[in-house]
Scaffold this motif. Structure first.
Motif, PDB file in Angstrom:
ATOM      1  N   ASN A 128      13.383 -21.381 -26.724  1.00  0.00           N
ATOM      2  CA  ASN A 128      12.176 -20.620 -26.385  1.00  0.00           C
ATOM      3  C   ASN A 128      11.788 -20.773 -24.927  1.00  0.00           C
ATOM      4  O   ASN A 128      10.757 -20.294 -24.493  1.00  0.00           O
ATOM      5  CB  ASN A 128      11.024 -20.978 -27.335  1.00  0.00           C
ATOM      6  CG  ASN A 128      10.659 -22.440 -27.249  1.00  0.00           C
ATOM      7  OD1 ASN A 128      11.056 -23.123 -26.313  1.00  0.00           O
ATOM      8  ND2 ASN A 128       9.904 -22.914 -28.214  1.00  0.00           N
ATOM      9  N   ASN A 180      16.074 -19.170 -23.922  1.00  0.00           N
ATOM     10  CA  ASN A 180      15.717 -17.873 -24.460  1.00  0.00           C
ATOM     11  C   ASN A 180      16.343 -16.797 -23.580  1.00  0.00           C
ATOM     12  O   ASN A 180      17.315 -16.172 -23.973  1.00  0.00           O
ATOM     13  CB  ASN A 180      14.192 -17.761 -24.494  1.00  0.00           C
ATOM     14  CG  ASN A 180      13.728 -16.548 -25.247  1.00  0.00           C
ATOM     15  OD1 ASN A 180      13.893 -15.436 -24.770  1.00  0.00           O
ATOM     16  ND2 ASN A 180      13.181 -16.740 -26.440  1.00  0.00           N
ATOM     17  N   THR A 182       8.839 -13.998 -27.260  1.00  0.00           N
ATOM     18  CA  THR A 182       9.766 -15.057 -27.664  1.00  0.00           C
ATOM     19  C   THR A 182       9.896 -16.142 -26.596  1.00  0.00           C
ATOM     20  O   THR A 182      10.469 -17.199 -26.854  1.00  0.00           O
ATOM     21  CB  THR A 182      11.166 -14.490 -27.977  1.00  0.00           C
ATOM     22  OG1 THR A 182      11.721 -13.937 -26.782  1.00  0.00           O
ATOM     23  CG2 THR A 182      11.092 -13.418 -29.055  1.00  0.00           C
ATOM     24  N   THR A 183       9.364 -15.907 -25.413  1.00  0.00           N
ATOM     25  CA  THR A 183       9.392 -16.924 -24.352  1.00  0.00           C
ATOM     26  C   THR A 183       8.142 -17.788 -24.450  1.00  0.00           C
ATOM     27  O   THR A 183       7.034 -17.271 -24.357  1.00  0.00           O
ATOM     28  CB  THR A 183       9.444 -16.236 -22.969  1.00  0.00           C
ATOM     29  OG1 THR A 183      10.710 -15.587 -22.820  1.00  0.00           O
ATOM     30  CG2 THR A 183       9.257 -17.237 -21.839  1.00  0.00           C
ATOM     31  N   LYS A 184       8.324 -19.104 -24.646  1.00  0.00           N
ATOM     32  CA  LYS A 184       7.172 -19.996 -24.779  1.00  0.00           C
ATOM     33  C   LYS A 184       6.926 -20.832 -23.537  1.00  0.00           C
ATOM     34  O   LYS A 184       5.962 -21.597 -23.446  1.00  0.00           O
ATOM     35  CB  LYS A 184       7.354 -20.929 -25.978  1.00  0.00           C
ATOM     36  CG  LYS A 184       7.617 -20.215 -27.297  1.00  0.00           C
ATOM     37  CD  LYS A 184       6.444 -19.356 -27.738  1.00  0.00           C
ATOM     38  CE  LYS A 184       6.715 -18.716 -29.111  1.00  0.00           C
ATOM     39  NZ  LYS A 184       5.839 -17.538 -29.322  1.00  0.00           N
TER      40      LYS A 184
END
Lengths: 686, 686
Positions: A154, A181, A206-208
């Motif tokens: 992520n 990610n 979806t990128t944390k």
């Protein structure tokens, strides 16, 4: 940016049956949900796809084009793309600004064509884009490398070096069980740069978290503003700090390296983590993207299978300012149930003797259960050895237990290669950070406990835009300190009381009025090294001394400049407060400790201007010597609000006047806790 | 120690058919060149060996015994061993001092029995000893772990934590391709300690370097002396630095943690590297044991396949004070032959474009050949990606080329797991250090360029043993500064001129003699906080002021103590010089920067006393602020020899008088480059 990250159709210009042209085609064609059109006049089909002689010849709409052709053909192909209605072009070929003057011209030409057509350009000289969970590989990196990337991850990467989006990913995946990610290789960033990509990733579900490797930050101000408003953790590795590094950066990416200390200071100000190594960058990034945000002073419980590792953990936690949790009596009672009688439980929780009695798995289960319920514990640092008993680490259960209580968890995992790898994979799937070195583990835990970007917090103020007082017309160049301090006072910045004195009589009267002892200074136009030139006379405590020095200065100055008389103040300590208009970061303020020691080992904090008092107060806390402000050794504590207001006022003054390139308040004396500018410089540019 | 490391016969007391008793027997019996006799009254044979009911029953000589039996049986077995003529006993069982008062008594009893018999004891509460190339496994660690250890390795470990001699070795071997030479787990070190083991290893031919993890250093002085005389590089990780860590250390190994700053300072003084993490300890150790000793200012050539990694290398090298080599014209010419025309070669040598033209292998060969011949290059830092082309890194050839020219080489290796592992194995066999993180690689390179222990260098001087002057009889407790400075002057330590004054007339005469302005101080018996008590009067520049303050002090002091008058000196800056008699390290001297900043961020160096001027001069160089001594900002450069002599004299004074527990020269003013003690304290103990 969507057309780069998720295009419906892609033309691969320079696709070929071999080498990089083949890899690029295979990677792109193997990507999910995208129509791919190879373009190469030499072939009719490639890898089972119809190959077109030109972009124009493609009988379908084309949203994005990837170019891997000799640099000199690029302008012509860009014209074709523009005519075709392509929205974004990713130039992966090299041979542009990084190769010298001709390449720079070629690159500029490409940018002009794209701007004209409203097309965005990504690259050139880059490895393109990888989206691992999205299964999109818009890159010429070898397909056998992409094959080894695990699907989870992520943390997204933005990198100004091709290696980091290729070989490095394979290293992370196969050697450390880490997947990312997205990896965005931005190359020469002739148009699309880290700010564009960051902005996209901040909005990407979806990128944390985002980790960036940057060699330059030409839109530094924009970057900092994005970072400050980010709701995701960011980590930056900025290279090109050293003189030699900057030289290499220049020739490598054809971009200027920024001022290392300012960059570092501003990243800190906006809550961005910083790294000094590639792997550390990713470790910090994945730790931040997996752990909850942790309040300052978070208390750590250490669960270990080794007394020695427990002790070292204490040292490392203390180095990082993380307190060890005082376990609650109930927790100690629970632990005592599995501990041998001769060993009272404590923190670090050394589980080895208990494990010998009850087995590693049940002991660890019991201990995690106990600390998860402890109100004195905010974070859990677990040590584990994987070598046959790894099935007994109930990762999912531990995570649930701790997450229920809002507690973070990190693992230091030691052991045999295969079991550790399996554990890493499992942990990655569970979203639990695992590290192989204890110091790295604690450093990453500490990073999670540092203040992050404050998305939606106090907005930055606007510059007041107040005009200069009418009786203070600006002079070009360096203002003398009398003139500078008059302007500062107009912005309510406290400056030492002083008077211009033309003759001895005025000088005596001024001294009586300001109070003895006094300082007499000779101000010569453009002279900034007054002390070195003997133009500063201190300790004038009786009229005789004043007279002597007055006559001496008059003589030395040969009728030029002016004399100013000030009350002499004996500061507890000295600070430096400055303002500068930076080419990359715009209006900025600086706060630093004064004195010779600080000159040898600078202790400084930066912020962007204009700023509000809460940001200025935070600057005080970022100095290494911040403890001094509390009233060290019986001194009066600093009036923090007054200093913060001084910094804000200076920032407003600079930000309100684009001609001010630099202001130095040096020193700002702190006398009985109150800040007071004793000397000042302003540089006014045309 | 030979009978522990290479015994001809070993009794394994507590051997059994299962669990640790079985592992211990299998490991010992599988060792090379040793007769093994299991002892356990319950069995007649074990693992095909005759099992004896007691040590006494063994019908052969026994050189060493390993005990893995409940602690309470130990004294009796030791008696048996003594009767049998056993020379060394390794007690691997736990249950001794680490468990509390009863255990401490039991342990003391064991030591007494051994001392009586002239037997040495190793442990208790330890994992014993592993000699990988010697194939000796005197440990109960699981045989499936010993099976994975590769046979090479020239770094030996001495560790005060069982984990580091067991699971950690498996981690190193299987995950990082690293083997050690010997791993010595010394546990509670009731008799054999790190000094004994270090001494053995310093004489051991196959050990090329020693890394130690220590939680305590009770024979600190001896350790430092051994380290200083060592002809092999040493690295120490000392834990228990933090308050909480020290508490854990106490309960874990039943031994006291030393003063962290003093320990660190002395390790630096004797040329021992220090680490903050287990893996870093081994990385530093293997780097030092493989690389040649590198002179200060060693110049580094960086060969890379990634421009970005080249730039970051520059940053990291600069952080570590390692200069980048200016490549010679001949080298640049050689490199230009393989570089593309648009790219002028430089350092870092970015080989990627050349690799694209000529292939990675031939390009790297060419570049290594070129830099190996360059007189401006002392060290080579190579970056490599292993993922199919690893066969093209001609490790052996590069090593030969560079070693021929006396140049060191380290690799940063990135890549796919399997190829990297193979490369690590090959590198280990070739004796070339390889690291997985770039920052670690540069840190280890830098460690090799730091001064090492100076075996056979200047011997330490003896204390002069000069007696106190007859007119200076010692007083118990804290001496007042007048008395202290009289003694310092007897040791030719420069101290400010001063006179005791009893009345105003004497005071005026003294001031005229010493020169105005003067300082008047009130000395009260035992009072060390003169400033805080208002007993120090500064800036007395006219007789009126002196008179006023003299009268005030007389009144305040109520007839007690005495008054001393000193010339007031205005120092450029202040130092602290101190002496202390430490429980672990014996007589030591300290040099530190003075002032408030240094109080918040101490900047100190330590040495053992007595010492010679060359060691004292080296202390100056170890301060972070050392640059100040060169004459920073136009100040007179420090008379370094005078300060060094002052430190030596103080060390001699302390070392000559065991009753002196502490001396503080605080501050030592530096005026026009000359050091001068302005205030002093001596503590004299009974």
């Amino acid at each position: 940016m969507e057309f780069f990250f998720d295009p419906s159709s892609v033309a691969v210009v320079g696709a070929s049956p071999e080498r990089t042209g083949k890899s690029l085609l295979l990677n792109t064609a193997g990507s999910r949900d995208v129509a791919v059109y190879p373009v190469n006049p030499k072939y009719q089909d490639l890898e089972g796809l119809t190959c077109y002689p030109s972009v124009a010849a493609i009988p379908h709409p084309v949203e994005m084009a990837i170019l891997l052709v000799p640099a000199r053909f690029t302008p012509q192909i860009l014209e074709e793309c523009a005519a075709k209605g392509v929205r974004g072009v990713m130039i992966q070929s090299a041979g542009f600004a990084e190769t010298g003057e001709d390449g720079r011209e070629l690159q500029a030409k490409c940018v002009a064509i794209a701007r004209q057509a409203g097309m965005r350009l990504w690259g050139p000289n880059c490895m393109g884009l990888v989206d691992v969970p999205g299964n999109k590989y818009f890159t010429f990196m070898s397909p056998n490398i992409t094959g080894v990337l695990p699907p989870h991850g992520n943390l997204s990467l933005v990198v100004q070096s091709g290696m980091l989006s290729a070989g490095f990913l394979a290293d992370l995946a196969t050697r450390r069980g880490i997947a990312v990610n997205k990896a965005c290789s931005i190359g020469n960033k002739c148009d699309v740069d880290e700010c564009d990509v960051l902005e996209y990733l901040l909005g990407d579900d979806t990128t944390k978290g985002v980790a960036l490797y940057l060699e330059s930050m030409p839109r530094g101000r924009r970057f900092m503003e994005l970072a400050e408003g980010a709701s995701k953790p960011l980590v930056v590795l900025k290279s090109g700090r050293s003189a030699s590094g900057a030289k290499a950066a220049l020739s490598h990416t054809a971009s200027l390296a920024g001022n290392a200390r300012l960059t570092q200071g501003l990243l800190q100000a906006v809550g961005v983590g910083t790294a000094r190594d590639f792997h550390q960058l990713v470790d910090l990034g994945r730790s931040l993207s997996l752990l909850p945000e942790i309040p300052a002073g978070a208390r750590v419980a250490v669960l270990t299978f080794s007394g020695g590792a427990g002790i070292l953990s204490c040292d490392l936690l203390e180095d990082n300012g993380l307190p060890l949790a005082e376990l609650a009596p109930a927790t100690l009672g629970e632990l005592a149930k599995v501990f041998p009688v001769w060993m009272p439980p404590g923190n670090p929780v050394d589980l080895w003797p208990a494990m010998e009695l009850h087995g590693p798995g049940p002991t660890l289960d019991h201990a995690v259960q106990a600390v998860s319920q402890d109100p004195n514990v905010d974070l859990v640092l677990l040590h584990t050895f994987l070598g046959g008993t790894q099935d007994q680490v109930n990762l999912a259960r531990y995570k649930e237990l701790l997450a229920d209580q809002g507690k973070g968890m990190v693992f230091w995992a030691l052991g045999l290669d295969q079991p550790v790898k399996e554990f890493e994979t499992q942990a990655q799937a569970e979203g639990v950070p695992v590290f192989g070195e204890l110091a790295r583990t604690v450093d990453c835990l500490a990073a999670a406990a540092r203040p992050r970007a404050r998305a939606g917090a106090v907005p930055r103020p606007q510059a007041s835009g107040n005009p200069l007082p009418t009786d203070l017309p600006p002079t070009l160049g360096v203002w003398d300190e009398y003139q500078a301090k008059r302007l500062l006072r107009a912005w309510e910045i406290p400056a030492v009381a002083e008077e211009l004195v033309e003759d001895l009589e005025q000088a005596r009267a001024a001294a009586d009025k300001l109070g003895w002892p006094v300082v007499l200074k000779g101000l010569l136009p453009g002279e900034v090294h007054k002390s070195e030139k003997g133009l500063v006379c201190l300790n004038l405590d009786i009229p005789d001394k004043l007279e002597r020095e007055f006559q001496r200065l008059k003589k030395v100055m040969e009728g030029q400049g002016s004399l100013v008389l000030q009350a002499q103040r004996k500061p507890d300590y000295e600070l430096i407060v400055g303002y500068l208009k930076d080419a990359q970061f715009g209006p900025c303020v600086m706060l630093g400790m004064g004195g010779v020691t600080a000159e040898l080992e600078p202790d400084v904090a930066f912020e962007m201007a204009p700023l509000d008092p809460s940001r200025a107060l935070a600057m005080l806390g970022r100095l290494r010597m911040a403890r001094r402000f509390d009233g060290f050794r019986g001194e009066t504590p600093l009036n923090r609000e007054a200093l913060a207001q001084l910094i804000c006022s200076l920032g407003d003054l600079g930000a309100s006047h684009a001609n001010i390139s630099q202001v130095d308040l040096n020193p700002v004396a702190v006398c009985q806790g109150e800040p007071l500018a004793l000397d000042a410089n302003i540089i006014w540019e045309a």
